[in-house]
Design an enzyme around this catalytic site. Structure first.
Site, PDB file in Angstrom:
ATOM      1  N   LYS A 173       0.893  -1.249   0.119  1.00 17.72           N
ATOM      2  CA  LYS A 173       0.066   0.089  -0.093  1.00 17.72           C
ATOM      3  C   LYS A 173       0.808   1.210   0.196  1.00 17.72           C
ATOM      4  O   LYS A 173       1.933   1.219   0.738  1.00 17.72           O
ATOM      5  CB  LYS A 173      -0.773  -0.008   1.213  1.00 17.72           C
ATOM      6  N   LEU A 222      -6.761   8.814   3.451  1.00 14.75           N
ATOM      7  CA  LEU A 222      -6.773   7.499   3.914  1.00 14.75           C
ATOM      8  C   LEU A 222      -8.170   7.082   4.819  1.00 14.75           C
ATOM      9  O   LEU A 222      -8.558   6.201   5.112  1.00 14.75           O
ATOM     10  CB  LEU A 222      -5.688   6.992   5.012  1.00 14.75           C
ATOM     11  N   SER A 248      -9.238   1.894   2.657  1.00 16.38           N
ATOM     12  CA  SER A 248      -8.262   2.544   2.051  1.00 16.38           C
ATOM     13  C   SER A 248      -7.402   1.861   1.203  1.00 16.38           C
ATOM     14  O   SER A 248      -6.533   2.433   0.515  1.00 16.38           O
ATOM     15  CB  SER A 248      -7.750   3.757   2.939  1.00 16.38           C
ATOM     16  N   SER A 249      -7.239   0.584   1.408  1.00 14.00           N
ATOM     17  CA  SER A 249      -6.411  -0.146   0.838  1.00 14.00           C
ATOM     18  C   SER A 249      -6.808  -0.754  -0.726  1.00 14.00           C
ATOM     19  O   SER A 249      -6.797  -1.715  -0.963  1.00 14.00           O
ATOM     20  CB  SER A 249      -5.900  -1.386   1.539  1.00 14.00           C
ATOM     21  N   ILE A 269      -8.081   0.818   9.785  1.00 11.73           N
ATOM     22  CA  ILE A 269      -8.299   1.504  10.718  1.00 11.73           C
ATOM     23  C   ILE A 269      -9.730   1.624  10.952  1.00 11.73           C
ATOM     24  O   ILE A 269     -10.275   2.100  12.039  1.00 11.73           O
ATOM     25  CB  ILE A 269      -7.597   3.090  10.916  1.00 11.73           C
ATOM     26  N   GLY A 270     -10.516   1.034   9.858  1.00 12.62           N
ATOM     27  CA  GLY A 270     -11.982   1.233  10.036  1.00 12.62           C
ATOM     28  C   GLY A 270     -12.610   0.295   9.337  1.00 12.62           C
ATOM     29  O   GLY A 270     -13.956   0.089   8.805  1.00 12.62           O
ATOM     30  N   GLY A 271     -11.646  -0.529   8.642  1.00 16.47           N
ATOM     31  CA  GLY A 271     -12.344  -1.709   7.460  1.00 16.47           C
ATOM     32  C   GLY A 271     -11.412  -1.683   6.266  1.00 16.47           C
ATOM     33  O   GLY A 271     -11.710  -2.059   5.270  1.00 16.47           O
ATOM     34  N   SER A 272     -10.387  -0.783   6.468  1.00 13.30           N
ATOM     35  CA  SER A 272      -9.497  -0.632   5.162  1.00 13.30           C
ATOM     36  C   SER A 272      -8.775  -1.903   4.482  1.00 13.30           C
ATOM     37  O   SER A 272      -8.275  -1.588   3.256  1.00 13.30           O
ATOM     38  CB  SER A 272      -8.518   0.646   5.418  1.00 13.30           C
TER      39      SER A 272
END
Length: 609
Positions: A173, A222, A248-249, A269-272
């Site tokens: 990433k 992100l 974000s990935s 960090i939240g599902g990335s």
């Protein structure tokens, strides 16, 4: 005498005129000094106009500088892609016997085995994946830069032949540090700041014989689960270009889902990691925070401690995730970052076949799952029960409270100020624009709006109030204590139900571009496990059917509010897109979580035969 008299009168007249002029000028000075309104209005107007012109000039200059930086980054990317293309052509001309399609069809375990026994050479594998990456990038715009140093590493790779990932090309990433390359997080202010050294995980990958060969795209800042930024543009979904790859990935999800990489590293960090994996039809794993070192990974909200971030692997199957974790959890990583607990990978737990007691829920009460999400969970539950596992109904306690008071208020503890500061001096990407509008409003305005909206849209009102963050250091400490108490509350409920692991829905199917920024409400299924610091992973189990699409036409949601209506629009037109489930375990039981994921994967695969 008469002429002299006239001349004297004339002189006296001129003296009087002069005196009057002096007095008038003095009055003018007095007005300037003591504030005559007409003159001050002119002065203030001129000053304001001048200041405005100066601000506009500075903004124009700033945008010009930003534009130049962006163009420089684009040129750098294009040159790296062209050089990679040239190197691949040269290799193919000199090695026409290379069976690229065979290499690309192998799982990571098979690929690794054939590299170690000499059936395949690292050079053949590397150039096969580089060629496929270039092809996938042309379709999906998923890469930010080819790491040209990877050719140098390829020459020296035999010195790490004992490594668990010997000869394996790995994508990373964009925010993961690689010496000499930017980690921009999609924001302009981080351009032209190349890393002075490799991040810890990149160092460990190299020690294990892996070859990091390309960086992949991210959303601006992100903090979003779309995948576009003003520097590198928009990444598309490998299954449907009208849909996002997630974030974000998202670059990783698109590249691996498109076949251009066999293994990648993302951050979550939240599902990335999990959302792009779900949207692109691959497997992804978010470990317990600090199980893998974060040293050298870039962020736009560093210092935020309420909702924790993790680095983790993404791949086509669960065994690949486990092999990557095994490779990374080694003495070399523990030496490079002594803050990481020195816990090696527990192969015995991963390979266990004992029956599990599995909690499950289909609807968290906040965001109603789409028809395909719900069906995927029910079908997986049935397969697990048929295989002899025990399924127990479970609900995360006080989830609405957790979402508003702990997650949103914690992630935006500063009211979004830090994130917004990273966006200054350049354009805001369309994928992020709607999301940050309320961040830019004064806290008082958000409070007033939340009060006004509460009778009509209570969920949206509560979220607006939470966007105000925390007000003081004392409030922040209280917030951290509340998070800690909530974690133990959930663990107590888990223990009461005597669970080993948890099965729950996974956000999906893939959204239409630019909808994620308007739908942070659907993140409850993923971000809750960042708050709790539970390891969680994603396994694709199905695809959207025509029946799912028909049922979606009647979707109302849990609240019937604006967010529910937007969600219905976002996922419409998803027939054929992958659908996943999420597997969860308690903190530091990462191997058990992966073992559960492998069980789900195996049962689904057998059911499709």
């Amino acid at each position: 005498m008469e002429r002299s008299h006239i001349s004297l009168e004339s002189m006296l007249s001129k003296v009087d005129s002069f005196n009057k002029g002096v007095m008038d000028q003095m009055d003018n000075y007095k007005q300037l000094i003591f504030g005559a309104k007409p003159k001050w209005t002119v002065i203030l107007t001129v000053t304001a106009c001048g200041a405005s012109a100066l601000v506009l000039l500075l903004k124009w200059f700033g945008h010009q500088q930003s534009w130049k930086k962006i163009q420089k980054a684009k040129v750098r990317r294009e040159r790296s892609l062209q050089r990679a293309e040239h190197a691949v052509c040269q290799f193919n001309e000199s090695h026409p016997e290379t069976d690229t399609s065979l290499i690309l069809s192998l799982s990571l375990a098979e690929l690794s085995k054939q590299l170690k026994d000499g059936t395949l050479t690292p050079q053949a594998v590397f150039h096969s994946y580089m060629e496929k990456t270039l092809e996938v990038n042309r379709r999906l715009n998923c890469c930010t830069e080819v790491l040209l140093e990877s050719w140098d590493q390829l020459e020296d790779v035999d010195s790490h032949k004992d490594g668990l990932l010997y000869g394996v090309p790995v994508s990373i990433k964009e925010n993961i540090g690689y010496k000499g390359h930017d980690s921009t997080c999609g924001v302009i202010c981080k351009l032209d700041l190349p890393a002075t050294g490799d991040s810890v995980l990149v160092e460990v990958l190299k020690r294990q014989g892996a070859i990091p060969f390309v960086k992949t795209n991210v959303p601006q800042g992100l903090q979003n689960f779309d995948c576009g930024n003003p520097i590198y543009g928009l990444t598309l979904n490998p299954h449907n270009p009208q849909k996002t790859s997630g974030g974000s990935s998202g670059g990783e999800g698109a590249l691996i889902g498109g076949g251009g990489s066999v293994l990648g590293l993302g951050s979550d960090i939240g599902g990335s990691i999990r959302i792009p994996s779900s949207f692109c039809g691959i497997c992804g794993f978010k470990p317990t925070a600090n199980r893998l070192s974060l040293r050298g990974a870039s962020s736009c909200t560093r210092g935020q401690k309420s909702v924790l971030s993790s680095l983790g692997p993404m791949a086509r199957d669960v065994d690949s995730l486990a092999l990557c974790m095994q490779a990374l959890l080694c003495d070399h990583m523990f030496r490079l970052d002594p803050t990481v607990p020195p816990i090696p990978f527990n192969q015995q737990v991963y390979q266990s076949s004992k029956s599990l007691r599995i909690g499950y829920y289909e609807n968290d009460g906040y965001a109603m799952p789409s028809p395909s999400m719900g069906r995927a969970l029910r079908e997986t539950k049935a397969l697990l029960e048929k295989a002899g596992h025990t399924l127990v109904s479970f609900s995360p306690p006080r989830l609405i409270y957790a979402m508003h008071e702990l997650i949103v208020r914690g992630l935006l503890g500063d009211g979004g100020t830090t994130l917004l500061s990273h966006l200054k001096g350049g354009p805001v990407d369309p994928c992020l624009r709607d999301q940050i509008i309320p961040y830019s409003l004064p806290r008082t305005v958000n409070k007033i709006l939340s009060i006004l909206l509460k009778p009509i849209f209570p969920r949206i009102a509560a979220s607006l109030d939470s966007l105000r963050g925390v007000g003081s250091v004392q409030d922040l400490w209280r917030h951290h204590a509340d998070v800690e108490d909530y974690i133990h509350e959930v663990i107590a409920e888990w223990r009461r139900c005597e669970l080993d692991v948890l099965l729950c829905p996974m956000v999906g199917p893939a959204y239409i571009h630019n909808y994620p920024g308007q739908l942070t409400s659907t993140l409850t299924y993923t971000v809750i496990y960042n708050l709790l610091n539970f390891p969680a992973g994603v396994v694709p189990v199905s695809t959207v059917t025509a029946e799912d699409e028909e049922e979606l036409r009647h979707y109302k949601g849990n609240y019937g509010d604006l967010w529910d209506k937007l969600y219905k629009k976002a996922v419409t037109g998803g027939e054929g897109l992958p659908v996943a489930v999420q597997c969860v375990a308690l903190p530091w039981q990462d191997e058990l979580c992966l073992r559960f994921m492998r069980e789900v994967e195996m049962l689904v695969r057998e059911d499709k035969k």
